[in-house]
Motif scaffolding. Structure first.
Motif, PDB file in Angstrom:
ATOM      1  N   MET A 119       0.875  -1.319   0.165  1.00  0.00           N
ATOM      2  CA  MET A 119      -0.098   0.111  -0.101  1.00  0.00           C
ATOM      3  C   MET A 119       0.896   1.284   0.049  1.00  0.00           C
ATOM      4  SD  MET A 119      -2.794  -1.250   2.934  1.00  0.00           S
ATOM      5  CE  MET A 119      -3.698   0.227   2.903  1.00  0.00           C
ATOM      6  N   ALA A 120       0.305   2.433  -0.544  1.00  0.00           N
ATOM      7  CA  ALA A 120       0.862   3.673  -0.611  1.00  0.00           C
ATOM      8  C   ALA A 120       1.294   3.932   0.775  1.00  0.00           C
ATOM      9  CB  ALA A 120       0.192   4.774  -1.125  1.00  0.00           C
ATOM     10  N   ALA A 121       2.633   4.631   0.897  1.00  0.00           N
ATOM     11  CA  ALA A 121       3.066   5.155   2.386  1.00  0.00           C
ATOM     12  C   ALA A 121       2.172   6.292   2.607  1.00  0.00           C
ATOM     13  CB  ALA A 121       4.397   5.307   2.388  1.00  0.00           C
ATOM     14  N   VAL A 122       1.815   6.252   3.807  1.00  0.00           N
ATOM     15  CA  VAL A 122       1.155   7.469   4.407  1.00  0.00           C
ATOM     16  C   VAL A 122       2.153   8.665   4.200  1.00  0.00           C
ATOM     17  CG1 VAL A 122       0.105   8.523   6.340  1.00  0.00           C
ATOM     18  CG2 VAL A 122       0.015   6.234   6.082  1.00  0.00           C
ATOM     19  N   ASP A 123       1.589   9.721   3.466  1.00  0.00           N
ATOM     20  CA  ASP A 123       2.290  10.981   3.170  1.00  0.00           C
ATOM     21  C   ASP A 123       1.826  12.101   4.145  1.00  0.00           C
ATOM     22  OD1 ASP A 123       0.097  11.966   1.751  1.00  0.00           O
ATOM     23  OD2 ASP A 123       1.083  11.320   0.144  1.00  0.00           O
ATOM     24  N   ALA A 124       2.462  13.394   3.847  1.00  0.00           N
ATOM     25  CA  ALA A 124       2.000  14.520   4.587  1.00  0.00           C
ATOM     26  C   ALA A 124       0.476  14.892   4.367  1.00  0.00           C
ATOM     27  CB  ALA A 124       3.091  15.506   4.355  1.00  0.00           C
ATOM     28  N   ASP A 125       0.130  14.695   3.110  1.00  0.00           N
ATOM     29  CA  ASP A 125      -1.385  14.873   2.981  1.00  0.00           C
ATOM     30  C   ASP A 125      -2.224  14.076   3.833  1.00  0.00           C
ATOM     31  OD1 ASP A 125      -0.601  16.818   1.205  1.00  0.00           O
ATOM     32  OD2 ASP A 125      -0.927  15.640  -0.707  1.00  0.00           O
ATOM     33  N   ASP A 126      -1.824  12.873   3.918  1.00  0.00           N
ATOM     34  CA  ASP A 126      -2.771  12.010   4.836  1.00  0.00           C
ATOM     35  C   ASP A 126      -2.617  12.375   5.994  1.00  0.00           C
ATOM     36  OD1 ASP A 126      -3.269  10.355   2.490  1.00  0.00           O
ATOM     37  OD2 ASP A 126      -1.440   9.052   2.875  1.00  0.00           O
ATOM     38  N   VAL A 127      -1.481  12.648   6.553  1.00  0.00           N
ATOM     39  CA  VAL A 127      -1.503  13.046   8.069  1.00  0.00           C
ATOM     40  C   VAL A 127      -2.373  14.345   8.061  1.00  0.00           C
ATOM     41  CG1 VAL A 127      -0.105  13.723   9.816  1.00  0.00           C
ATOM     42  CG2 VAL A 127       0.790  12.024   8.381  1.00  0.00           C
ATOM     43  N   LEU A 128      -2.072  15.217   7.066  1.00  0.00           N
ATOM     44  CA  LEU A 128      -3.005  16.398   7.217  1.00  0.00           C
ATOM     45  C   LEU A 128      -4.488  16.299   7.352  1.00  0.00           C
ATOM     46  CD1 LEU A 128      -1.168  19.076   5.206  1.00  0.00           C
ATOM     47  CD2 LEU A 128      -1.299  19.322   7.526  1.00  0.00           C
ATOM     48  N   ASP A 129      -4.822  15.259   6.367  1.00  0.00           N
ATOM     49  CA  ASP A 129      -6.231  14.737   6.141  1.00  0.00           C
ATOM     50  C   ASP A 129      -6.870  14.414   7.795  1.00  0.00           C
ATOM     51  OD1 ASP A 129      -6.502  15.729   3.483  1.00  0.00           O
ATOM     52  OD2 ASP A 129      -6.591  13.805   2.817  1.00  0.00           O
ATOM     53  N   LEU A 130      -5.924  13.363   8.356  1.00  0.00           N
ATOM     54  CA  LEU A 130      -6.375  12.869   9.366  1.00  0.00           C
ATOM     55  C   LEU A 130      -6.432  13.741  10.511  1.00  0.00           C
ATOM     56  CD1 LEU A 130      -7.022  10.244  11.018  1.00  0.00           C
ATOM     57  CD2 LEU A 130      -4.681  10.106  11.325  1.00  0.00           C
ATOM     58  N   HIS A 131      -5.392  14.894  10.420  1.00  0.00           N
ATOM     59  CA  HIS A 131      -5.418  15.773  11.407  1.00  0.00           C
ATOM     60  C   HIS A 131      -6.957  16.600  11.274  1.00  0.00           C
ATOM     61  CE1 HIS A 131      -3.650  18.881  14.188  1.00  0.00           C
ATOM     62  NE2 HIS A 131      -4.203  19.793  13.392  1.00  0.00           N
TER      63      HIS A 131
END
Ligand SMILES: [Zn+2]
Length: 101
Positions: free
Chosen positions: A70-82
């Motif tokens: 699976m694609a690694a969690v990137d900064a965008d994902d972290v921002l989305d989750l935030h």
């Protein structure tokens, strides 16, 4: 994960019913599906780095390989989750009923 029980019927979750959604630092979000009563849930778990991962995650070799692809969690994902956490009021039942509706 299999020591976590369904909040509805008490059934133990099987490894195949647990899906990793992502994580925010040590906080991991898991989607769980109960084979007993077919209810869905969201589990947040804190994994401490001092622990051996195999003690807290219960993945088969096959699952481990699958997650590895699976694609690694990137900064965008972290921002989305935030953003999600900022908006989220802790009402999981409403979260899922919204998805179902
Ligand atoms: Zn259940």
């Amino acid at each position: 994960m299999t020591n976590i029980r369904c909040g509805v019927c008490g059934e133990h979750y099987e490894g195949e019913n647990v899906r990793i959604l992502g994580h925010y630092t040590d906080l991991w979000f898991l989607s769980v599906y109960c084979p007993g009563c077919h209810s869905q849930g969201l589990v947040a778990a804190v994994l401490n780095e001092g622990r051996q991962p195999e003690l807290v995650i219960d993945l088969t070799d096959e699952e481990y390989a699958k997650f590895g692809e699976m694609a690694a969690v990137d900064a965008d994902d972290v921002l989305d989750l935030h953003d999600f956490l900022k908006e989220f009021d802790g009402d999981f039942s409403r979260l899922f009923s919204k998805e179902e509706g």
